[in-house]
Motif scaffolding. Structure first.
Motif, PDB file in Angstrom:
ATOM      1  N   GLU A   1       0.841  -1.239   0.045  1.00  0.00           N
ATOM      2  CA  GLU A   1      -0.278  -0.315   0.175  1.00  0.00           C
ATOM      3  C   GLU A   1       1.233   0.881   0.275  1.00  0.00           C
ATOM      4  O   GLU A   1       1.623   1.366   0.846  1.00  0.00           O
ATOM      5  N   LEU A   2       0.895   2.551  -0.661  1.00  0.00           N
ATOM      6  CA  LEU A   2       1.547   3.575  -1.079  1.00  0.00           C
ATOM      7  C   LEU A   2       0.877   4.687  -0.648  1.00  0.00           C
ATOM      8  O   LEU A   2       1.244   5.816  -0.728  1.00  0.00           O
ATOM      9  N   GLY A   3      -0.372   4.487   0.088  1.00  0.00           N
ATOM     10  CA  GLY A   3      -0.867   6.139   0.663  1.00  0.00           C
ATOM     11  C   GLY A   3      -1.651   6.602  -0.133  1.00  0.00           C
ATOM     12  O   GLY A   3      -2.170   5.898  -1.996  1.00  0.00           O
ATOM     13  N   LYS A   4      -2.205   7.864  -0.050  1.00  0.00           N
ATOM     14  CA  LYS A   4      -2.965   8.418  -0.272  1.00  0.00           C
ATOM     15  C   LYS A   4      -1.608   8.962  -1.667  1.00  0.00           C
ATOM     16  O   LYS A   4      -0.642   9.243  -2.086  1.00  0.00           O
TER      17      LYS A   4
ATOM     18  N   MET B   1       2.456   7.235 -17.625  1.00  0.00           N
ATOM     19  CA  MET B   1       1.565   7.803 -16.471  1.00  0.00           C
ATOM     20  C   MET B   1       2.478   7.480 -14.661  1.00  0.00           C
ATOM     21  O   MET B   1       2.965   6.477 -15.373  1.00  0.00           O
ATOM     22  N   LEU B   2       3.446   8.797 -14.715  1.00  0.00           N
ATOM     23  CA  LEU B   2       3.571   8.661 -13.302  1.00  0.00           C
ATOM     24  C   LEU B   2       2.797   8.666 -12.193  1.00  0.00           C
ATOM     25  O   LEU B   2       2.323  10.053 -12.398  1.00  0.00           O
ATOM     26  N   ILE B   3       2.304   8.522 -11.353  1.00  0.00           N
ATOM     27  CA  ILE B   3       1.917   8.709  -9.764  1.00  0.00           C
ATOM     28  C   ILE B   3       2.664   8.394  -8.573  1.00  0.00           C
ATOM     29  O   ILE B   3       2.916   7.392  -8.664  1.00  0.00           O
ATOM     30  N   ALA B   4       2.651   9.357  -8.104  1.00  0.00           N
ATOM     31  CA  ALA B   4       3.239  10.116  -6.971  1.00  0.00           C
ATOM     32  C   ALA B   4       1.953   9.807  -5.518  1.00  0.00           C
ATOM     33  O   ALA B   4       1.202  10.486  -5.955  1.00  0.00           O
ATOM     34  N   TYR B   5       2.551   8.974  -4.786  1.00  0.00           N
ATOM     35  CA  TYR B   5       1.955   8.162  -3.165  1.00  0.00           C
ATOM     36  C   TYR B   5       2.930   9.032  -2.611  1.00  0.00           C
ATOM     37  O   TYR B   5       4.100   9.459  -2.000  1.00  0.00           O
ATOM     38  N   GLU B   6       1.995   9.108  -1.458  1.00  0.00           N
ATOM     39  CA  GLU B   6       2.882   9.416   0.120  1.00  0.00           C
ATOM     40  C   GLU B   6       4.165   8.427   0.533  1.00  0.00           C
ATOM     41  O   GLU B   6       5.386   8.785   0.903  1.00  0.00           O
ATOM     42  N   ASN B   7       3.607   7.643   0.144  1.00  0.00           N
ATOM     43  CA  ASN B   7       5.248   6.223   0.093  1.00  0.00           C
ATOM     44  C   ASN B   7       5.476   5.583  -1.113  1.00  0.00           C
ATOM     45  O   ASN B   7       6.318   4.503  -0.697  1.00  0.00           O
ATOM     46  N   GLY B   8       5.430   5.977  -2.057  1.00  0.00           N
ATOM     47  CA  GLY B   8       6.287   5.654  -3.773  1.00  0.00           C
ATOM     48  C   GLY B   8       5.275   6.075  -4.885  1.00  0.00           C
ATOM     49  O   GLY B   8       4.681   6.960  -5.035  1.00  0.00           O
TER      50      GLY B   8
ATOM     51  N   ALA C   1       0.963   1.472 -20.924  1.00  0.00           N
ATOM     52  CA  ALA C   1       0.377   0.742 -22.175  1.00  0.00           C
ATOM     53  C   ALA C   1      -1.139   1.737 -22.090  1.00  0.00           C
ATOM     54  O   ALA C   1      -1.473   2.261 -21.797  1.00  0.00           O
ATOM     55  N   GLU C   2      -1.201   0.922 -23.873  1.00  0.00           N
ATOM     56  CA  GLU C   2      -2.892   1.632 -23.689  1.00  0.00           C
ATOM     57  C   GLU C   2      -4.075   1.045 -22.712  1.00  0.00           C
ATOM     58  O   GLU C   2      -4.894   1.622 -22.682  1.00  0.00           O
ATOM     59  N   ASP C   3      -3.855   0.246 -22.465  1.00  0.00           N
ATOM     60  CA  ASP C   3      -5.132  -0.454 -21.668  1.00  0.00           C
ATOM     61  C   ASP C   3      -4.319  -0.271 -19.818  1.00  0.00           C
ATOM     62  O   ASP C   3      -5.477  -0.610 -19.218  1.00  0.00           O
ATOM     63  N   LYS C   4      -3.834   0.678 -19.845  1.00  0.00           N
ATOM     64  CA  LYS C   4      -3.685   1.616 -17.838  1.00  0.00           C
ATOM     65  C   LYS C   4      -2.770   0.029 -17.412  1.00  0.00           C
ATOM     66  O   LYS C   4      -3.614   0.249 -16.233  1.00  0.00           O
ATOM     67  N   SER C   5      -2.583  -0.978 -17.675  1.00  0.00           N
ATOM     68  CA  SER C   5      -1.802  -1.557 -16.805  1.00  0.00           C
ATOM     69  C   SER C   5      -0.743  -1.162 -16.260  1.00  0.00           C
ATOM     70  O   SER C   5       0.212  -0.305 -16.795  1.00  0.00           O
ATOM     71  N   LEU C   6      -0.828  -1.583 -15.220  1.00  0.00           N
ATOM     72  CA  LEU C   6      -0.046  -1.265 -14.713  1.00  0.00           C
ATOM     73  C   LEU C   6       1.979  -1.769 -14.501  1.00  0.00           C
ATOM     74  O   LEU C   6       2.240  -3.022 -14.873  1.00  0.00           O
ATOM     75  N   CYS C   7       2.351  -1.213 -15.080  1.00  0.00           N
ATOM     76  CA  CYS C   7       4.053  -2.070 -15.752  1.00  0.00           C
ATOM     77  C   CYS C   7       5.422  -1.855 -13.889  1.00  0.00           C
ATOM     78  O   CYS C   7       6.055  -2.468 -14.114  1.00  0.00           O
ATOM     79  N   GLY C   8       4.844  -0.789 -12.945  1.00  0.00           N
ATOM     80  CA  GLY C   8       5.872  -1.233 -11.943  1.00  0.00           C
ATOM     81  C   GLY C   8       5.822   0.109 -10.882  1.00  0.00           C
ATOM     82  O   GLY C   8       4.532   0.825 -10.819  1.00  0.00           O
ATOM     83  N   SER C   9       5.810  -0.633  -9.841  1.00  0.00           N
ATOM     84  CA  SER C   9       5.527   0.343  -8.077  1.00  0.00           C
ATOM     85  C   SER C   9       6.967   0.372  -6.890  1.00  0.00           C
ATOM     86  O   SER C   9       7.334  -0.882  -6.928  1.00  0.00           O
TER      87      SER C   9
END
Length: 127
Positions: free
Chosen positions: A4-7, A24-31, A37-45
Motif C-alpha cells: 500500500e503506497l498511501g494517498k 504515466m507516473l503517479i506519486a503517492y505518500e509512500n512511493g 500501456a494503452e489499457d492502463k496496466s501497471l508496469c511498476g510500483s
C-alpha cells in the motif's frame, strides 16, 4: 502482493505516442507507480526507499536517451517520427534496477517533482 503506497499526491502523463502507448507516473505518500500501456496496466510500483532520484530534464538534456528509446520502439521509423514539442520536460524516476521517464508539460512536471521529492524525503526521514 503489492504494498500500500498511501494517498495519491499527483500525477504526470503524456499524450499517446506514435504507437498509441500512454505513459504515466503517479506519486503517492509512500512511493510511486508507473504505467505504460494503452489499457492502463501497471508496469511498476516502488516505495520511496527504492527510489534513488526523481528529476526533471529539458528535452535536449535527455535527447540521447530519447533517441535510443525512439530507435528501440520505432526502428527505422524513428527518424521520420515527429519530435516532441517545446514547453515540455522529461520527468525521470530512477532506482538501482529501474528507470522510468515520462514527458509532460513543464508546469505539471515541476509540480510532480516537488511533491515527489517532498514525499520521498518525508518517507526516508521516518525510517
Amino acid at each position: 502482493m503489492m504494498q500500500e503506497l498511501g494517498k495519491s499526491l499527483c500525477q504526470v502523463e503524456e499524450n499517446p505516442g506514435v504507437q498509441g502507448i500512454k505513459k504515466m507516473l503517479i506519486a503517492y505518500e509512500n512511493g510511486v507507480k508507473y504505467w505504460e500501456a494503452e489499457d492502463k496496466s501497471l508496469c511498476g510500483s516502488r516505495s520511496w526507499d527504492e527510489v534513488s532520484s526523481v528529476s526533471s530534464e529539458q528535452g535536449e538534456a535527455s535527447s540521447s536517451r530519447v533517441t535510443a528509446t525512439r530507435v528501440a520502439l520505432l526502428g527505422a521509423f524513428a527518424l521520420a517520427a515527429p519530435k516532441k514539442k517545446a514547453g515540455t520536460r522529461f520527468v525521470t524516476v530512477e532506482g538501482s534496477d529501474f528507470f522510468w521517464m515520462v514527458e509532460a508539460p513543464t508546469k505539471d512536471a515541476m509540480e510532480f517533482i516537488a511533491k515527489a521529492k517532498n514525499a520521498m524525503a518525508s518517507c526516508k526521514n521516518k525510517g
